[in-house]
Design a protein around this motif. Structure first.
Motif, PDB file in Angstrom:
ATOM      1  N   GLU A 193       0.828  -1.202   0.000  1.00  0.00           N
ATOM      2  CA  GLU A 193       0.000   0.000   0.000  1.00  0.00           C
ATOM      3  C   GLU A 193       0.868   1.260   0.000  1.00  0.00           C
ATOM      4  OE1 GLU A 193      -0.292  -1.584   4.357  1.00  0.00           O
ATOM      5  OE2 GLU A 193      -0.032  -2.396   2.331  1.00  0.00           O
ATOM      6  N   ARG A 197       0.864   3.909  -3.110  1.00  0.00           N
ATOM      7  CA  ARG A 197       0.595   5.323  -2.861  1.00  0.00           C
ATOM      8  C   ARG A 197       1.689   6.198  -3.467  1.00  0.00           C
ATOM      9  NH1 ARG A 197       2.659   8.585   0.712  1.00  0.00           N
ATOM     10  NH2 ARG A 197       3.440   6.914   2.046  1.00  0.00           N
ATOM     11  N   GLU A 228      -5.404   3.698   0.655  1.00  0.00           N
ATOM     12  CA  GLU A 228      -4.250   4.599   0.650  1.00  0.00           C
ATOM     13  C   GLU A 228      -4.131   5.435  -0.617  1.00  0.00           C
ATOM     14  OE1 GLU A 228      -1.622   5.240   2.821  1.00  0.00           O
ATOM     15  OE2 GLU A 228      -2.758   4.195   4.374  1.00  0.00           O
TER      16      GLU A 228
END
Length: 350
Positions: A193, A197, A228
């Motif tokens: 994640e 991002r 995210e």
């Protein structure tokens, strides 16, 4: 109908992406398991075109040029660097031919780069080698006129960053997906994640995950990524029954196997009993769409029939949806009034 871009399609709904050519072409007899190099583009181009066609007709909005592993390092290993450029260009040209066959809207054509297996975060020289390999492949993608480039199966965040930078250098949209191994973290310490991002913030149009994991062990991470990332998110699992104990298909056991396997594990040529059925995959696709995953497909092991079920579960109609299962007139299991009752009544004993 005018051909919409990837971003336009994402703005309007779910994009279905058919991958998995590697296993499919090995299953069809046109690719060697182990080396897993897509020489089929040059050796059996009609077989590759038919595979492209089958996945497109099963619902894929994109024809992904089959250049996975067609990079300089892999070609060096098999002693065929001399056909590197012809192979890459041919795979793209065949994809473009098939994309034009779509009866309602020309399919997108994506170039393809992938994990190189030489990247080492402790050795900066490997990063430069990776960059050079990606640069030449993406340069050919640009010259051949792809709609975007799919960078996939990266298990190092920093290698994925290099891929994104080189795609952007050519001014092409980027889809970047990560392969998460059994440690549940990328090999240079990033969570998926976090990596997604950062890649999204750096300008990737789509970020997410592909390969290695089946739906059950990929979906929890897709939801973390979705939480995210503000942009578009991709999920393309393998269609195998991975578990918390065995989260990837690299070490999946087969308790029912009674023969000696030529490899230490069921991967890659003995995974057959470990497939999810198409309805389980459809249930995952609906779950993924409901969770806000925008770019949905299957990776290694996926078949056109599986992909069609995924596409339909995500609310899309495939060219070949007319061939989706309909048991109404089956001689044992159908419910049509004209069926012979002595057969229908026998189905519980068959």
């Amino acid at each position: 109908m005018a051909k919409r871009s990837l971003e336009q399609r994402l703005e309007e709904g779910t994009v279905i992406a058919g991958e998995g050519y590697l296993f499919e072409l090995e299953r069809r007899g046109y690719l060697q398991a182990g080396s897993f190099v897509p020489e089929v583009a040059l050796e059996n181009p009609e077989a590759l075109k038919q595979t492209y066609r089958d996945f497109m007709n099963a619902g894929s909005d994109v024809v992904l040029a089959f250049t996975y592993n067609a990079h300089r390092e892999k070609m060096r290993i098999i002693g065929k660097e001399d056909v590197l450029e012809p192979l890459n260009r041919q795979a793209i040209r065949l994809a473009k031919e098939v994309a034009k066959e779509h009866p309602t809207e020309e399919a997108l054509v994506a170039g393809n780069i992938s994990n190189t297996n030489i990247f080492d975060p402790e050795d900066p020289a490997t990063g430069e080698k990776v960059r050079a390999m990606f640069a030449e492949m993406i340069g050919w993608c640009k010259e051949e006129g792809v709609d975007y480039v799919n960078g996939e199966t990266f298990y190092y965040h920093e290698e994925a960053v290099i891929a994104l930078e080189e795609i952007q250098r050519q001014g092409l949209p980027a889809v970047i997906t990560l392969g998460l191994m059994g440690e549940n973290i990328l090999r240079d310490g990033y969570t998926v994640e976090e990596s997604c991002r950062l890649l999204s913030e750096k300008g990737a149009l789509v970020v997410g995950m592909n390969c290695f994991r089946g739906p059950d062990t990929m979906q929890p991470y897709l939801e973390k990524i979705r939480a995210e990332v503000d942009g578009y998110v991709a999920g393309l699992p393998v269609p195998y029954r991975t578990t918390e104990e065995h989260p990837t298909f690299f070490n999946l056991p087969d308790a029912g196997c009674s023969c000696h396997l030529p490899t230490e594990t069921t991967f890659p040529t003995s995974l057959d009993p470990l497939y999810h059925n198409r309805y389980e995959l459809a249930a995952w696709a609906k779950e993924a769409k409901d969770a806000g995953i925008n770019y949905i497909g299957l990776c290694c092991g996926g078949s056109p029939a599986m992909l069609r079920e995924v596409a339909e579960a995500a609310g899309e109609e495939a060219v070949n949806s007319k061939y989706s299962p309909d048991m109404e007139k089956h001689f044992l299991f159908g419910k049509d009034d004209t069926l012979s009752t002595h057969n229908v009544n026998y189905r519980g004993k068959a």
